[in-house]
Design a protein around this motif. Sequence first.
Motif, PDB file in Angstrom:
ATOM      1  N   ALA A  45      -3.685  -4.482   0.455  1.00  0.00           N
ATOM      2  CA  ALA A  45      -2.889  -4.165  -0.733  1.00  0.00           C
ATOM      3  C   ALA A  45      -3.107  -2.695  -1.076  1.00  0.00           C
ATOM      4  N   ASP A  46      -2.065  -2.080  -1.614  1.00  0.00           N
ATOM      5  CA  ASP A  46      -2.102  -0.662  -1.946  1.00  0.00           C
ATOM      6  C   ASP A  46      -1.587  -0.474  -3.376  1.00  0.00           C
ATOM      7  N   TYR A  47      -2.508  -0.153  -4.278  1.00  0.00           N
ATOM      8  CA  TYR A  47      -2.193   0.061  -5.688  1.00  0.00           C
ATOM      9  C   TYR A  47      -2.336   1.542  -6.066  1.00  0.00           C
ATOM     10  N   SER A  49      -0.348   4.083  -6.200  1.00  0.00           N
ATOM     11  CA  SER A  49       0.659   4.708  -7.056  1.00  0.00           C
ATOM     12  C   SER A  49       0.466   4.351  -8.528  1.00  0.00           C
ATOM     13  N   ALA A  50      -0.315   3.313  -8.790  1.00  0.00           N
ATOM     14  CA  ALA A  50      -0.602   2.897 -10.161  1.00  0.00           C
ATOM     15  C   ALA A  50      -2.023   3.295 -10.578  1.00  0.00           C
ATOM     16  N   GLY A  51      -2.615   4.212  -9.819  1.00  0.00           N
ATOM     17  CA  GLY A  51      -3.957   4.671 -10.156  1.00  0.00           C
ATOM     18  C   GLY A  51      -5.055   3.821  -9.569  1.00  0.00           C
ATOM     19  N   GLY A  52      -4.720   2.950  -8.638  1.00  0.00           N
ATOM     20  CA  GLY A  52      -5.687   2.034  -8.061  1.00  0.00           C
ATOM     21  C   GLY A  52      -6.154   2.440  -6.685  1.00  0.00           C
ATOM     22  N   ILE A  53      -6.503   1.439  -5.902  1.00  0.00           N
ATOM     23  CA  ILE A  53      -7.052   1.658  -4.568  1.00  0.00           C
ATOM     24  C   ILE A  53      -6.162   0.996  -3.521  1.00  0.00           C
ATOM     25  N   GLU A  54      -6.472   1.291  -2.270  1.00  0.00           N
ATOM     26  CA  GLU A  54      -5.858   0.620  -1.124  1.00  0.00           C
ATOM     27  C   GLU A  54      -7.003   0.034  -0.326  1.00  0.00           C
ATOM     28  N   GLY A  55      -6.818  -1.217   0.137  1.00  0.00           N
ATOM     29  CA  GLY A  55      -7.876  -1.838   0.929  1.00  0.00           C
ATOM     30  C   GLY A  55      -7.520  -3.254   1.305  1.00  0.00           C
ATOM     31  N   ASP A  56      -8.503  -3.943   1.883  1.00  0.00           N
ATOM     32  CA  ASP A  56      -8.252  -5.338   2.233  1.00  0.00           C
ATOM     33  C   ASP A  56      -8.261  -6.189   0.966  1.00  0.00           C
ATOM     34  N   ALA A  57      -7.804  -7.411   1.095  1.00  0.00           N
ATOM     35  CA  ALA A  57      -7.617  -8.269  -0.090  1.00  0.00           C
ATOM     36  C   ALA A  57      -8.914  -8.459  -0.871  1.00  0.00           C
ATOM     37  N   TYR A 126       7.592  -3.720  -6.074  1.00  0.00           N
ATOM     38  CA  TYR A 126       6.668  -4.257  -5.078  1.00  0.00           C
ATOM     39  C   TYR A 126       7.361  -4.308  -3.731  1.00  0.00           C
ATOM     40  N   SER A 127       6.579  -4.092  -2.688  1.00  0.00           N
ATOM     41  CA  SER A 127       7.003  -4.377  -1.329  1.00  0.00           C
ATOM     42  C   SER A 127       5.968  -5.337  -0.760  1.00  0.00           C
ATOM     43  N   VAL A 143       2.413  -3.529  -1.435  1.00  0.00           N
ATOM     44  CA  VAL A 143       2.426  -2.125  -1.836  1.00  0.00           C
ATOM     45  C   VAL A 143       3.104  -2.043  -3.201  1.00  0.00           C
ATOM     46  N   VAL A 144       2.403  -1.455  -4.149  1.00  0.00           N
ATOM     47  CA  VAL A 144       2.924  -1.257  -5.499  1.00  0.00           C
ATOM     48  C   VAL A 144       3.443   0.167  -5.606  1.00  0.00           C
ATOM     49  N   GLN A 145       4.664   0.301  -6.083  1.00  0.00           N
ATOM     50  CA  GLN A 145       5.225   1.620  -6.347  1.00  0.00           C
ATOM     51  C   GLN A 145       5.551   1.689  -7.836  1.00  0.00           C
ATOM     52  N   GLU A 146       4.553   2.107  -8.626  1.00  0.00           N
ATOM     53  CA  GLU A 146       4.774   2.219 -10.067  1.00  0.00           C
ATOM     54  C   GLU A 146       5.769   3.348 -10.322  1.00  0.00           C
ATOM     55  N   LYS A 147       6.781   3.063 -11.148  1.00  0.00           N
ATOM     56  CA  LYS A 147       7.802   4.062 -11.461  1.00  0.00           C
ATOM     57  C   LYS A 147       7.659   4.624 -12.866  1.00  0.00           C
TER      58      LYS A 147
END
Length: 161
Positions: A45-47, A49-57, A126-127, A143-147
């Motif tokens: 998961a990749d957060y 764009s919302a100020g988070g992290i990317e990594g495994d579940a 979301y994708s 993948v989160v794409q916060e707008k």
Amino acid sequence: MTQRVELATVMDRLAVDEVVTEYAVAVDDGDWEAYRGLFTPEGRADYRSAGGIEGDARQVAAWLEENLRLFSMRQHLIVNRRVAFGTLDQDTGDTARVRADYVNPMRFAADGTESAAPDFVCGGRYSFGLLRTYDGWRLSEVVVQEKWRRLPEPAKAGVTD
């Protein structure tokens, strides 16, 4: 297309939609075991764009658990779901992509008010990547794409009603 193929496609579409719904419920309810269970073993998961992290579940679930404690109320509204099925190893329908828009109102846990109205709202797209497994459809990627986001208005010092 035969009726059998059409029925299978409808059943897959419903199953994929259920995974997306269970994803939102797991995050909103803070059910991190359920969250992790929605992913394939290699799922990510990749957060960012919302100020988070990317990594495994597992990594992302731990990050979400820690950071979402700030909010006493969370509610994902996932809409405009567009589902497309793909091919894996020459077998049509073993992968799926879902693009969906979201609005996510939340309430800070320690804001000192009794109101249930949200004071933090964000939205975006979301994708989701999904894979058919022996245990059913599972997330291979989120993948989160916060707008946009709306934060609480800062208190105006010295202003009285």
